[in-house]
Design an enzyme around this catalytic site. Structure first.
Site, PDB file in Angstrom:
ATOM      1  N   LYS A 286     -14.189  45.127  14.497  1.00  0.00           N
ATOM      2  CA  LYS A 286     -15.267  44.869  13.319  1.00  0.00           C
ATOM      3  C   LYS A 286     -16.327  43.865  13.626  1.00  0.00           C
ATOM      4  CE  LYS A 286     -11.793  45.852   9.328  1.00  0.00           C
ATOM      5  NZ  LYS A 286     -10.475  46.169  10.499  1.00  0.00           N
TER       6      LYS A 286
HETATM    7  C1  LIG Z   1     -10.040  47.307  10.242  1.00  0.00           C
HETATM    8  C2  LIG Z   1      -9.125  47.923  11.550  1.00  0.00           C
HETATM    9  C3  LIG Z   1      -8.737  49.128  11.487  1.00  0.00           C
HETATM   10  C4  LIG Z   1      -9.042  50.322  10.773  1.00  0.00           C
HETATM   11  O1  LIG Z   1     -10.424  50.710  10.697  1.00  0.00           O
HETATM   12  P1  LIG Z   1     -10.890  51.548   9.586  1.00  0.00           P
HETATM   13  O2  LIG Z   1     -12.370  51.416   9.759  1.00  0.00           O
HETATM   14  O3  LIG Z   1     -10.461  50.640   8.221  1.00  0.00           O
HETATM   15  O4  LIG Z   1     -10.539  52.823   9.857  1.00  0.00           O
HETATM   16  C5  LIG Z   1      -7.970  49.262  12.723  1.00  0.00           C
HETATM   17  N1  LIG Z   1      -7.599  48.368  13.787  1.00  0.00           N
HETATM   18  C6  LIG Z   1      -8.102  46.973  13.577  1.00  0.00           C
HETATM   19  C7  LIG Z   1      -7.370  46.191  14.324  1.00  0.00           C
HETATM   20  C8  LIG Z   1      -8.651  46.743  12.508  1.00  0.00           C
HETATM   21  O5  LIG Z   1      -9.228  45.462  12.153  1.00  0.00           O
END
Ligand SMILES: *Cc1c(COP(=O)(O)O)cnc(C)c1O
Length: 463
Positions: free
Chosen positions: A110
């Protein structure tokens, strides 16, 4: 490039207007009026670029109202916080490629979107002479990435609600040790659902929202998707260097945000460059049921060892439906209304055929996930985090001869030491980024799970 809403009630508006709007005010999601195509000749010139330079080129195709020099400065600053010289390295292990998206400040993917979004907001707010108080709720990853995206920015403050004592130790450490007077951790005496309900209600008070210029950094902001498109192009360019002409990506998915960025990249690149996108889910398998059976229906959220994927309603899914349904906003509006009332959408055989030209899917349960972490470690020495392991399990099962498989690594294993320990009998080595936080002072404010208490706190601390 102009932006329109999936439900047809907005636009065309500029990129900057879209970023500040976040969720489209007609209830839909914003999308570029068209997805640009990248030619073979252009790709040849992109092969040599560093990650921030490539980000500049890809993003420029979608942004019409920020001067190039300014955008260059924004991306350079966003990715300067990453601690790997290539920003997003590809590691070859166990017959697949692991694309490490976790070298940012909070060790999860993120950061790639939120470091950029933070610098973009700061730029747009300064240009407009305004300010923003970011408000959000978190059960873990998003909160820390948002705090690191906003900290130290001019004209911005952030208020993140988390359930007191119920986020993981690493996540709590990352969120609460940020020494910035405009970062506010509100530890709510309640559950994550209580936190979310409070935030939703505060955003619903339009007078309060306006008065304090409240904003969100949630995963439906187009700028987040755009920042994620870049690494799909990046990964493809790295494999071209090795002589491949196509790749398959496997993406551990929750909100359909990350994998939707892959879909955009697939449409931008020449036919066959991204052959397919494998969507990996844990037990929360609504998207798996959609792709394999045409059944998109709500289930109960089951807590798992990959908590950032414990999601049932995928907030970015509507963007994909817009393309699946022939870019017809009326159809999207009707479809989403029907989903809201019935809790399900079903798809025809022709629609499913279309879906499967772009996607394949696997649902991976916790037992399999732990097994993959164990086997992968014994065979290669590489430690997977539980989210990445969901993807790797699916990716290994879906490999095709002659086609390289790139699995997206969405978190550093040290963020989820308990699950890793269950799988391999020991915790992963602690990265400096976590170790250096351990002695630091923790700042958070414990509040009751009441809207008024949170509002009063914001009244006193908003910028
Ligand atoms: C947010 C997140 C996901 C999922 O991502 P999306 O964009 O919601 O599909 C997967 N793995 C981790 C570690 C995350 O923080």
């Amino acid at each position: 490039m102009k932006y329109v809403s999936t439900r047809g009630g907005i636009g065309p508006i500029s990129f900057s207007e879209g970023v500040m709007m976040g969720l489209a005010t007609d209830g839909g999601l914003l999308l570029p009026a068209e997805i640009p195509r990248v030619s073979e000749d252009t790709l040849k010139t992109w092969g040599e670029l560093t990650y921030p330079r490539l980000a500049l080129e890809v993003m420029s195709l979608f942004i019409g109202d920020i001067p190039r020099e300014d955008l260059e400065d924004l991306v350079e600053r966003a990715y300067a916080t990453f601690d790997h010289p290539r920003v997003v390295p590809l590691v070859k292990a166990g017959g697949i490629y692991i694309m490490e998206l976790f070298h940012g400040p909070t060790l999860a993917f993120k950061d790639i979107a939120l470091q950029f979004l933070g610098s973009l907001f700061e730029y747009l707010l300064t240009r407009a002479g305004s300010r923003m108080n970011v408000l959000g709720a978190t059960s873990g990853d998003t909160g820390s990435a948002a705090i690191y995206g906003v900290k130290g920015r001019r004209n911005m403050a952030i208020f993140i609600l988390h359930p007191h004592g119920r986020v993981s130790p690493v996540q709590e450490l990352q969120m609460t040790t940020v020494a910035d007077p405009h970062v506010h951790n509100l530890a709510i005496k309640g559950t994550f659902d209580d936190c979310q309900a409070i935030v939703k209600e505060i955003f619903g008070d339009l007078e309060f929202k306006e008065r304090h210029s409240l904003g969100a950094v949630n995963s439906i902001n187009w700028a987040r998707v755009l920042a994620q498109v870049v690494y799909y192009v990046w990964g493809y360019l790295r494999l071209r260097e090795e002589g491949f002409r196509g790749v398959t990506y496997t993406v551990p998915t929750g909100n359909f945000g990350n994998i939707f960025a892959g879909f955009v990249a697939k449409r931008m690149l020449p036919e066959g460059a991204i052959k397919r996108l494998v969507l990996a889910t844990n037990e929360n398998d609504i998207l798996y049921r959609f792709i394999t059976r045409g059944d998109y229906s709500l289930g109960q959220v089951v807590p798992t060892i990959s908590p950032s994927m414990d999601i049932q309603v995928a907030s970015n899914f509507e963007r994909y439906l817009y393309y699946l349904w022939g870019e017809d906003p009326v159809r999207v509006r009707e479809g989403m209304e029907s989903f809201k009332s019935k809790g399900r959408l079903t798809f025809s055989r022709e629609e499913l055929e279309k879906v499967r030209r772009d996607f394949a899917s696997r649902a991976v349960d916790q037992e399999e996930t732990l097994k993959t972490i164990g086997t992968f470690y014994r065979e290669t020495g590489y430690i997977l985090d539980p989210h990445t392991a969901v993807g790797v399990t699916a990716g290994l099962a879906m490999r095709e001869k002659g086609m390289p498989m790139v699995c997206l690594a969405t978190a550093h294993p040290a963020k989820f030491p308990e699950a890793v320990k269950r799988a391999i009998g020991k915790e992963p080595p602690k990265p400096v980024r976590i170790a250096e936080l351990e002695g630091k002072e923790r700042r958070f404010q414990v509040l009751p799970a009441r809207v008024e208490a949170v509002k009063e706190y914001i009244e006193r601390h908003a910028i």
